[in-house]
Design an enzyme around this catalytic site. Structure first.
Site, PDB file in Angstrom:
ATOM      1  N   ASN A   6      42.989  38.178 -27.324  1.00  0.00           N
ATOM      2  CA  ASN A   6      41.735  37.374 -27.229  1.00  0.00           C
ATOM      3  C   ASN A   6      41.899  36.682 -28.676  1.00  0.00           C
ATOM      4  O   ASN A   6      42.436  36.805 -29.732  1.00  0.00           O
ATOM      5  CB  ASN A   6      40.399  38.155 -27.172  1.00  0.00           C
ATOM      6  CG  ASN A   6      40.377  39.085 -28.112  1.00  0.00           C
ATOM      7  OD1 ASN A   6      41.191  39.761 -28.890  1.00  0.00           O
ATOM      8  ND2 ASN A   6      39.105  39.313 -28.567  1.00  0.00           N
ATOM      9  N   ILE A   7      41.383  35.283 -28.349  1.00  0.00           N
ATOM     10  CA  ILE A   7      41.639  34.434 -29.495  1.00  0.00           C
ATOM     11  C   ILE A   7      40.092  33.750 -29.620  1.00  0.00           C
ATOM     12  O   ILE A   7      39.805  32.724 -28.773  1.00  0.00           O
ATOM     13  CB  ILE A   7      42.669  33.290 -29.301  1.00  0.00           C
ATOM     14  CG1 ILE A   7      43.757  33.718 -29.263  1.00  0.00           C
ATOM     15  CG2 ILE A   7      42.720  32.268 -30.456  1.00  0.00           C
ATOM     16  CD1 ILE A   7      45.045  32.882 -28.380  1.00  0.00           C
ATOM     17  N   GLU A   8      39.497  34.046 -30.666  1.00  0.00           N
ATOM     18  CA  GLU A   8      37.976  33.551 -30.865  1.00  0.00           C
ATOM     19  C   GLU A   8      38.075  32.317 -31.606  1.00  0.00           C
ATOM     20  O   GLU A   8      39.122  31.761 -32.058  1.00  0.00           O
ATOM     21  CB  GLU A   8      37.080  34.757 -31.463  1.00  0.00           C
ATOM     22  CG  GLU A   8      37.183  35.830 -30.516  1.00  0.00           C
ATOM     23  CD  GLU A   8      36.130  36.974 -31.042  1.00  0.00           C
ATOM     24  OE1 GLU A   8      35.558  37.119 -32.215  1.00  0.00           O
ATOM     25  OE2 GLU A   8      35.916  37.790 -30.230  1.00  0.00           O
TER      26      GLU A   8
ATOM     27  N   CYS B 136      39.940  34.936 -23.710  1.00  0.00           N
ATOM     28  CA  CYS B 136      40.266  36.380 -23.505  1.00  0.00           C
ATOM     29  C   CYS B 136      41.779  36.567 -23.486  1.00  0.00           C
ATOM     30  O   CYS B 136      42.330  35.606 -23.088  1.00  0.00           O
ATOM     31  CB  CYS B 136      39.766  36.671 -22.258  1.00  0.00           C
ATOM     32  SG  CYS B 136      37.976  36.709 -22.061  1.00  0.00           S
TER      33      CYS B 136
ATOM     34  N   GLU C 172      43.397  38.442 -21.347  1.00  0.00           N
ATOM     35  CA  GLU C 172      44.081  38.213 -20.142  1.00  0.00           C
ATOM     36  C   GLU C 172      44.491  36.770 -19.599  1.00  0.00           C
ATOM     37  O   GLU C 172      45.567  36.328 -19.133  1.00  0.00           O
ATOM     38  CB  GLU C 172      42.986  38.647 -18.851  1.00  0.00           C
ATOM     39  CG  GLU C 172      42.727  40.171 -19.109  1.00  0.00           C
ATOM     40  CD  GLU C 172      41.428  40.452 -20.068  1.00  0.00           C
ATOM     41  OE1 GLU C 172      41.368  39.677 -21.024  1.00  0.00           O
ATOM     42  OE2 GLU C 172      40.783  41.280 -19.732  1.00  0.00           O
TER      43      GLU C 172
ATOM     44  N   CYS D 243      36.636  40.399 -17.848  1.00  0.00           N
ATOM     45  CA  CYS D 243      35.569  39.782 -17.584  1.00  0.00           C
ATOM     46  C   CYS D 243      35.595  38.829 -16.176  1.00  0.00           C
ATOM     47  O   CYS D 243      36.570  38.920 -15.587  1.00  0.00           O
ATOM     48  CB  CYS D 243      35.060  39.116 -18.628  1.00  0.00           C
ATOM     49  SG  CYS D 243      35.800  37.506 -18.517  1.00  0.00           S
TER      50      CYS D 243
ATOM     51  N   CYS E 209      38.108  36.157 -16.018  1.00  0.00           N
ATOM     52  CA  CYS E 209      39.350  36.614 -15.904  1.00  0.00           C
ATOM     53  C   CYS E 209      39.754  37.029 -14.701  1.00  0.00           C
ATOM     54  O   CYS E 209      41.083  36.786 -14.223  1.00  0.00           O
ATOM     55  CB  CYS E 209      39.570  37.705 -17.222  1.00  0.00           C
ATOM     56  SG  CYS E 209      39.675  36.773 -18.777  1.00  0.00           S
TER      57      CYS E 209
HETATM   58  N1  THU Z   1      37.454  39.926 -24.046  1.00  0.00           N
HETATM   59  C1  THU Z   1      38.600  39.739 -23.442  1.00  0.00           C
HETATM   60  O1  THU Z   1      39.749  39.397 -24.377  1.00  0.00           O
HETATM   61  N2  THU Z   1      38.913  40.193 -22.404  1.00  0.00           N
HETATM   62  C2  THU Z   1      37.916  40.612 -21.417  1.00  0.00           C
HETATM   63  O2  THU Z   1      38.102  40.497 -20.196  1.00  0.00           O
HETATM   64  C3  THU Z   1      36.558  40.785 -22.132  1.00  0.00           C
HETATM   65  C4  THU Z   1      36.423  40.219 -23.353  1.00  0.00           C
HETATM   66  C5  THU Z   1      37.226  39.417 -25.475  1.00  0.00           C
HETATM   67  C6  THU Z   1      36.576  37.890 -25.523  1.00  0.00           C
HETATM   68  C7  THU Z   1      36.134  38.127 -26.973  1.00  0.00           C
HETATM   69  O3  THU Z   1      36.778  37.620 -28.015  1.00  0.00           O
HETATM   70  C8  THU Z   1      35.605  39.461 -27.042  1.00  0.00           C
HETATM   71  O4  THU Z   1      36.513  40.413 -26.226  1.00  0.00           O
HETATM   72  C9  THU Z   1      34.051  40.029 -26.928  1.00  0.00           C
HETATM   73  O5  THU Z   1      33.530  39.508 -25.812  1.00  0.00           O
END
Ligand code: THU
Length: 142
Positions: free
Chosen positions: A45-47, A56, A58, A94, A97
């Site tokens: 994941n890259i915020e 996300c 995935e 999520c 994804c």
């Molecule tokens: N996140 C994912 O990388 N995959 C998911 O399917 C659920 C959420 C990440 C997004 C965000 O950076 C962090 O988790 C919190 O939501």
């Protein structure tokens, strides 16, 4: 898929989690996508400070693969949890994804492995996670 291949995929997802960029949620996720050709494409994941551009783990893996011409997939392993320590619980993908996976995968066949820090996992088909999923390409093919 053999148990060894599944174990390897979960391990790769855990490794990919090291690269997670999650300064806002501190929820760190890694994914490892197995192509039908046997390649493993990882993602994290890259915020973002503006929040909504966050990607996300995935989707990072799927977009990396598709952008390199790989479009057929067999399975994905996902490992996510808070902080630096190894996740004690599984983290499920999520809805966004799930829908992105639906675009490229056969929902009945595609396997989703939800891994934990100890290397164990629970497995589901994409159809179990996204029943009656929406697809235009699959309708056209029928
Ligand atoms: N996140 C994912 O990388 N995959 C998911 O399917 C659920 C959420 C990440 C997004 C965000 O950076 C962090 O988790 C919190 O939501």
């Amino acid at each position: 898929m053999t148990e060894e291949q599944k174990e390897e995929l979960v391990k790769k997802a855990l490794e990919a989690r090291q690269f997670s960029y999650a300064p806002y949620s501190n929820f760190r996720v890694g994914a490892a996508l197995l192509s039908k050709g046997g390649q493993i494409i990882t993602g994290c994941n890259i915020e973002n400070a503006a929040y909504s551009p966050t990607n996300c783990a995935e989707r990072t893996a799927v977009f990396k693969a598709v952008s390199e011409g790989i479009r057929e997939f067999e399975a994905i392993a996902i490992v996510g949890g808070p902080g630096e320590e190894l996740p004690k619980e599984t983290a499920a993908p999520c809805g966004v994804c799930r829908q992105v996976l639906m675009e490229f995968c056969d929902a009945k066949e595609f396997q989703v492995l939800l891994g934990k820090g100890d290397g164990t996992w629970q497995e589901y088909t994409l159809e179990e996670l996204l029943p009656l999923g929406f697809s235009l390409t699959k309708t056209e093919q029928e």
